[in-house]
Design a protein around this motif. Structure first.
Motif, short mmCIF file in Angstrom:
data_model
loop_
_atom_site.label_atom_id
_atom_site.label_comp_id
_atom_site.label_asym_id
_atom_site.label_seq_id
_atom_site.Cartn_x
_atom_site.Cartn_y
_atom_site.Cartn_z
N TRP A 159 0.82 -1.20 0.00
CA TRP A 159 0.00 0.00 0.00
C TRP A 159 0.86 1.26 0.00
O TRP A 159 0.54 2.24 -0.67
CB TRP A 159 -0.92 -0.02 1.22
N GLU A 160 1.98 1.24 0.74
CA GLU A 160 2.88 2.39 0.74
C GLU A 160 3.51 2.59 -0.64
O GLU A 160 3.73 3.72 -1.08
CB GLU A 160 3.97 2.20 1.80
N ALA A 161 3.80 1.47 -1.32
CA ALA A 161 4.36 1.58 -2.67
C ALA A 161 3.35 2.19 -3.64
O ALA A 161 3.71 3.00 -4.50
CB ALA A 161 4.80 0.20 -3.17
N VAL A 162 2.09 1.82 -3.49
CA VAL A 162 1.05 2.41 -4.34
C VAL A 162 0.95 3.91 -4.09
O VAL A 162 0.88 4.72 -5.02
CB VAL A 162 -0.32 1.73 -4.07
N GLY A 163 0.97 4.30 -2.81
CA GLY A 163 0.90 5.72 -2.48
C GLY A 163 2.09 6.49 -3.01
O GLY A 163 1.95 7.60 -3.52
N ALA A 164 3.29 5.90 -2.89
CA ALA A 164 4.49 6.57 -3.38
C ALA A 164 4.45 6.72 -4.89
O ALA A 164 4.85 7.76 -5.45
CB ALA A 164 5.73 5.79 -2.97
N ALA A 165 3.98 5.68 -5.59
CA ALA A 165 3.89 5.76 -7.05
C ALA A 165 2.90 6.84 -7.48
O ALA A 165 3.16 7.60 -8.42
CB ALA A 165 3.48 4.40 -7.61
N LEU A 166 1.77 6.91 -6.78
CA LEU A 166 0.77 7.93 -7.12
C LEU A 166 1.31 9.32 -6.85
O LEU A 166 1.14 10.24 -7.67
CB LEU A 166 -0.50 7.69 -6.31
N GLN A 167 1.99 9.51 -5.71
CA GLN A 167 2.54 10.83 -5.39
C GLN A 167 3.61 11.22 -6.38
O GLN A 167 3.72 12.39 -6.77
CB GLN A 167 3.12 10.83 -3.97
N GLY A 168 4.42 10.24 -6.81
CA GLY A 168 5.43 10.53 -7.82
C GLY A 168 4.82 11.00 -9.12
O GLY A 168 5.33 11.91 -9.78
N ALA A 169 3.71 10.37 -9.51
CA ALA A 169 3.03 10.78 -10.74
C ALA A 169 2.46 12.19 -10.59
O ALA A 169 2.52 13.00 -11.51
CB ALA A 169 1.92 9.79 -11.08
N VAL A 170 1.90 12.49 -9.41
CA VAL A 170 1.36 13.83 -9.17
C VAL A 170 2.46 14.88 -9.22
O VAL A 170 2.33 15.94 -9.84
CB VAL A 170 0.63 13.87 -7.81
N ASP A 171 3.60 14.57 -8.57
CA ASP A 171 4.71 15.53 -8.56
C ASP A 171 5.24 15.77 -9.96
O ASP A 171 5.56 16.90 -10.34
CB ASP A 171 5.83 15.02 -7.64
N ALA A 172 5.37 14.68 -10.73
CA ALA A 172 5.86 14.83 -12.10
C ALA A 172 4.87 15.64 -12.93
O ALA A 172 5.27 16.49 -13.74
CB ALA A 172 6.09 13.46 -12.73
N GLY A 173 3.59 15.39 -12.73
CA GLY A 173 2.59 16.14 -13.48
C GLY A 173 2.59 17.61 -13.11
O GLY A 173 2.30 18.47 -13.94
N ARG A 174 2.91 17.92 -11.88
CA ARG A 174 2.97 19.31 -11.45
C ARG A 174 4.33 19.94 -11.70
O ARG A 174 4.54 21.11 -11.42
CB ARG A 174 2.64 19.39 -9.94
#
Length: 288
Positions: A73-88
């Motif tokens: 679950w932490e890996a899923v959250g980190a992957a999602l946050q990474g995508a958000v940061d890259a998008g921003r």
């Protein structure tokens, strides 16, 4: 497949072992947490927690599920946050120039705060001479620059003022203006003033001021001052960052304060630039 809210409820309760605290962290009601856990237990087919009036504990099956689910679950959250940061635009690199030692020290604190907020963005700090700063921004060699404001260039945007400081006058040690009462703008009439590039530490030029030698850096200008070739209006920080036995710093009455801030090329206010500027404003606002 486990639902997001079920996984979050289960993992937080497994950590807190208290329905009330779990509800507070998730910002839901205690009844909602209980309903979610019961629904998950029905799906699993066995109890995940042992509940009494005094405590809540994981069952062996619940402990196993928590141990296996949390890393995933932490890996899923980190992957999602990474995508958000890259998008921003908060990943990659940011090149920040600065003019003078005081600006460099301020940027160290700004960089620390910015890296807390954008750990995947690499910040590269580099000192620029006054004559280099705007050219670096135009040529793409720097994304931002911290230096004196304002910068009167149509293609350069000035951010908010971060620091204001009193003006001082650098004079040769033993000069008639080297006195406790300091100097006034009128005292500069007929006195050679060392010339720095526009936007540095010198107040607007006046016709009654005798031009002194030109310099491309503060250190070079202070060398002219120490040699008795002129005086130099500077910011109060010069006393700390440029102490010299041949130069004295005295108050300069009537001169406007020296303002410092970040500048960047017009049309290049990326997410990284905005986030770094916000970190600078927050750092100064917090008084760190």
């Amino acid at each position: 497949m486990i639902e997001r809210y079920e996984a979050e409820s289960f993992l937080v309760l497994a950590e807190e072992l208290h329905f009330g605290r779990t509800a507070e962290r998730l910002r839901v009601s205690t009844a909602r947490v209980s309903q979610t856990i019961r629904k998950l237990e029905r799906r699993v087919g066995a109890a995940l927690f042992e509940r009494t009036s005094r405590r809540v504990e994981l069952t062996p099956l619940g402990r196993r599920l928590a141990d296996e689910l949390r890393p995933a679950w932490e890996a899923v959250g980190a992957a999602l946050q990474g995508a958000v940061d890259a998008g921003r635009g908060l990943s990659g690199s940011l090149r920040v120039a600065y003019v003078g030692a005081a600006a460099g020290q301020l940027l160290i604190g700004v960089n620390e705060l910015f890296r807390e907020r954008a750990p995947d963005c690499e910040v590269r700090l580099k000192e620029a001479r006054p004559t280099e700063a705007v050219r670096w921004l135009r040529d793409g060699d720097a994304d931002l620059c911290l230096g004196p404001l304002p910068v009167h260039e149509p293609d350069i945007v000035c951010g908010p003022v971060l620091v204001r400081e009193a003006r001082m006058l650098a004079v040769p040690a033993g000069h008639p203006l080297d006195r406790p009462g300091g100097a006034s703008a009128e005292d500069l009439a007929g006195v050679p003033v060392v010339r720095l590039p526009d936007g540095m530490a010198v107040p607007p030029r006046r016709a009654d001021r005798a031009p002194g030698p030109a310099a491309e850096s503060v250190q070079e200008a202070l060398t002219h001052v120490g040699a008795g070739q002129g005086v130099l209006p500077v910011g109060a920080h010069a006393r700390r960052y440029y102490p010299r036995p041949d130069v004295a710093y005295v108050p300069l009455d009537g001169a406007p304060p020296l303002e410092w801030g970040l500048v960047w090329p017009r049309g290049h206010a990326t997410a990284r630039v905005r986030a770094f500027t916000e970190a600078a404003a927050d750092l100064v606002g917090d008084g760190r």
